[in-house]
Design an enzyme around this catalytic site. Structure first.
Site, PDB file in Angstrom:
ATOM      1  N   ASP A  11       0.842  -1.204   0.000  1.00 35.45           N
ATOM      2  CA  ASP A  11       0.000   0.000   0.000  1.00 35.45           C
ATOM      3  C   ASP A  11       0.877   1.254   0.000  1.00 35.45           C
ATOM      4  O   ASP A  11       1.685   1.444   0.913  1.00 35.45           O
ATOM      5  CB  ASP A  11      -0.899   0.024   1.249  1.00 35.45           C
ATOM      6  CG  ASP A  11      -1.862  -1.158   1.289  1.00 35.45           C
ATOM      7  OD1 ASP A  11      -2.298  -1.603   0.209  1.00 35.45           O
ATOM      8  OD2 ASP A  11      -2.166  -1.641   2.396  1.00 35.45           O
ATOM      9  N   GLN A 102     -10.312  11.295  -1.131  1.00 38.05           N
ATOM     10  CA  GLN A 102      -9.346  10.275  -1.541  1.00 38.05           C
ATOM     11  C   GLN A 102      -9.583   9.794  -2.963  1.00 38.05           C
ATOM     12  O   GLN A 102     -10.683   9.880  -3.493  1.00 38.05           O
ATOM     13  CB  GLN A 102      -9.484   9.044  -0.637  1.00 38.05           C
ATOM     14  CG  GLN A 102      -9.159   9.301   0.819  1.00 38.05           C
ATOM     15  CD  GLN A 102      -9.157   8.019   1.627  1.00 38.05           C
ATOM     16  OE1 GLN A 102      -9.876   7.087   1.316  1.00 38.05           O
ATOM     17  NE2 GLN A 102      -8.329   7.975   2.658  1.00 38.05           N
ATOM     18  N   THR A 104      -8.252   6.062  -5.039  1.00 39.43           N
ATOM     19  CA  THR A 104      -7.479   4.834  -4.909  1.00 39.43           C
ATOM     20  C   THR A 104      -7.350   4.138  -6.262  1.00 39.43           C
ATOM     21  O   THR A 104      -8.323   4.041  -7.014  1.00 39.43           O
ATOM     22  CB  THR A 104      -8.155   3.886  -3.904  1.00 39.43           C
ATOM     23  OG1 THR A 104      -8.263   4.555  -2.648  1.00 39.43           O
ATOM     24  CG2 THR A 104      -7.344   2.616  -3.718  1.00 39.43           C
ATOM     25  N   PHE A 106      -6.003   0.499  -7.636  1.00 35.69           N
ATOM     26  CA  PHE A 106      -5.580  -0.812  -7.153  1.00 35.69           C
ATOM     27  C   PHE A 106      -5.128  -1.698  -8.310  1.00 35.69           C
ATOM     28  O   PHE A 106      -5.842  -1.856  -9.302  1.00 35.69           O
ATOM     29  CB  PHE A 106      -6.712  -1.505  -6.386  1.00 35.69           C
ATOM     30  CG  PHE A 106      -6.259  -2.782  -5.724  1.00 35.69           C
ATOM     31  CD1 PHE A 106      -5.477  -2.751  -4.567  1.00 35.69           C
ATOM     32  CD2 PHE A 106      -6.566  -4.018  -6.282  1.00 35.69           C
ATOM     33  CE1 PHE A 106      -5.036  -3.926  -3.990  1.00 35.69           C
ATOM     34  CE2 PHE A 106      -6.128  -5.199  -5.698  1.00 35.69           C
ATOM     35  CZ  PHE A 106      -5.357  -5.154  -4.543  1.00 35.69           C
ATOM     36  N   GLN A 151     -14.441  -6.833   1.015  1.00 38.13           N
ATOM     37  CA  GLN A 151     -15.108  -5.987   0.008  1.00 38.13           C
ATOM     38  C   GLN A 151     -15.351  -6.736  -1.298  1.00 38.13           C
ATOM     39  O   GLN A 151     -16.111  -6.272  -2.148  1.00 38.13           O
ATOM     40  CB  GLN A 151     -14.308  -4.690  -0.243  1.00 38.13           C
ATOM     41  CG  GLN A 151     -12.957  -4.904  -0.911  1.00 38.13           C
ATOM     42  CD  GLN A 151     -11.782  -4.711   0.041  1.00 38.13           C
ATOM     43  OE1 GLN A 151     -11.874  -5.049   1.226  1.00 38.13           O
ATOM     44  NE2 GLN A 151     -10.689  -4.217  -0.472  1.00 38.13           N
ATOM     45  N   ASP A 234      -8.843  -7.346  10.030  1.00 39.42           N
ATOM     46  CA  ASP A 234      -7.862  -8.412   9.800  1.00 39.42           C
ATOM     47  C   ASP A 234      -7.214  -8.868  11.109  1.00 39.42           C
ATOM     48  O   ASP A 234      -7.016 -10.066  11.329  1.00 39.42           O
ATOM     49  CB  ASP A 234      -6.779  -7.942   8.827  1.00 39.42           C
ATOM     50  CG  ASP A 234      -7.350  -7.694   7.421  1.00 39.42           C
ATOM     51  OD1 ASP A 234      -8.337  -8.356   7.062  1.00 39.42           O
ATOM     52  OD2 ASP A 234      -6.784  -6.845   6.702  1.00 39.42           O
TER      53      ASP A 234
END
Lengths: 299, 299
Positions: A11, A102, A104, A106, A151, A234
């Site tokens: 990340d 934000q 993102t 990926f 997700q 997690d």
């Protein structure tokens, strides 16, 4: 030995003064690289708590010898990787501006290989987000299965979700995920709980609920100073599973998961502030009282 | 020995199906990492053409031992680096969608250190984009100076541009850059040409023009199959400077620059298809006739 199936990811978390419009640019004022990926986060949590863990992920040619690789070796994660030399290890680029907005990007990268990878047959496996089809095959072949759609719940077809839940012993989900599962399957939440037998639904900072047979227990979150909620789920799974293979009953496992998560959210990053068993136990006893002896046998 | 001052950077070029809106995400279908940074591109071009070159850049703790480091060593670039262990080597993240729209995030990173770095005194230096103040100090202390403001031309104050041009022997610029320099300085293009003595203005795929004293020569581009125009300007400078230190007259240097650039634009990336001197010579002679012998002495 706990096996964890799913993503190992890198990340890149960047701050920018403003997010760019199309065909414009912005400058990055700060960029930090964190070790992530749901499965890798869970495996790191389990390893740090002192349990044996094997991580089953797809990685790229950029991984071997990288700092992430060295970190995994240092904390004792056993790697069972599909290595795709021409691909990157899954990588996320997240940009946050001064107002908190934000964007993102990926990169699935090497994880594409899950689709055609041979599914292992495992005695005790947790399935984090990965390729739904691969997870289905792992679930069908394995003895004891814990599952967390994450997700990726949106990517599961009705048939895939049916297959995997028919082979799931413990289900983890947050409220959005369980709602989506009900929609996809066209069944009630209670029907899902009855099918799997043990279900844990997490509610961000508002604690979690454990459902077993006809019982229901609420576990409050441990109050801490929150720095970054990422990785809470997690680390909860890591705590739960580590306790479960030691023989603790599910309610105690949930409390241990809650305490483990309370450490992780105190720092930015999913693997930057994982507790060892003793630190976990000290905080556990402050909040939930004496940590009783486990009843060996689950592992 | 040619010295080149400016950025060493890492370019992440990604394709995405669509660019994200605020607070949304997208996935990366392809990400390639290229070696870049204007000064590093020029140094790589010079080294590949067989000339001795020293690159003066700011790099981060991530550079030493990286693939980029190994590549520079392999092609023989001498490194004179300001190493900032806590920073990243400058890095650009560029995302392009299926319609060709782009977003760029640039991390200046270690290059912040130029502002307070000690400027070297050099016999023959090319100044690519870097900190304007640092470039001014280098220009004032060095004997023979070639200058290329690049897109950073907007960051130069009138005073900085005045200082640097007063110490510039060869100026490279494209049409946008020379226009901006005229605006900043409040003078005509001809006045700038007269001041520096030798100026080369490039016009993308439409060739370049050399101005010396009262002469003006147009050099047509070499027709090739264009894959990616990025790096064309940098490789032109590399060809020009390599020829110049060998003693070739400026017009021949421009032709050698043009031929060098023609290789680079045939492939994606700024350092992926640099010619050696012999390959350059073969293509030169196909387009411009016999490459005469140089008159040694400039280097």
């Amino acid at each position: 030995m706990i096996s964890v199936v799913g993503h190992t990811a890198i990340d890149h978390i960047s701050r920018v003064p403003h997010l760019p419009e199309k065909n414009c640019s912005t400058h990055i004022s700060d960029r930090q690289i964190y070790f992530g990926g749901g499965a890798a986060n869970i495996a790191a949590g389990i390893a740090t708590l002192g349990e044996q863990v094997t991580l089953i992920s797809c990685i790229g040619g950029d991984f071997t010898g990288s700092e992430y690789d060295l970190w995994m070796n240092r904390i004792g994660i056993h790697q069972q990787f599909f290595v795709i030399p021409d691909a990157h290890t899954p990588t996320a680029f997240m940009f946050t501006d001064d107002t908190g907005d934000q964007m993102t990007f990926f990169e699935w990268g090497a994880s594409k290989a899950f689709a055609h990878a041979e599914a292992p047959s495992l005695p005790f496996v947790h399935m984090a987000t990965a390729d739904p089809e691969f997870n289905c095959r792992v679930a069908e072949r394995s003895e004891f299965t814990s599952f967390d759609p994450g997700q990726d719940v949106f990517w599961y077809t009705r048939e895939q979700l049916g297959t995997i839940l028919a082979n799931t012993d413990i289900l983890f989900a947050n409220q959005h995920e369980i709602r989506q599962m009900c929609t996809t399957l066209g069944v009630s939440r209670d029907a899902i709980i009855r099918q799997v037998g043990t279900a844990i639904f997490t509610m961000s900072g508002d604690g979690s609920t454990l459902y077993t047979d006809r019982s229901e227990y609420f576990i409050p979150a441990v109050p801490v100073t929150l720095a970054d909620p990422t990785g809470a789920g997690d680390s909860y799974r890591a705590g739960f599973l580590s306790a479960y293979v030691k023989g603790y009953p599910p309610l105690t496992c949930c409390k241990i998961g809650t305490v483990t998560a309370s450490f992780v959210v105190e720092h930015v990053g999913c693997q930057t502030h994982l507790p060892d068993w003793n630190s976990m136990r000290v905080r556990y006893e402050q909040h939930f009282g004496m940590l009783e002896l486990p009843v060996p046998g689950n592992g």
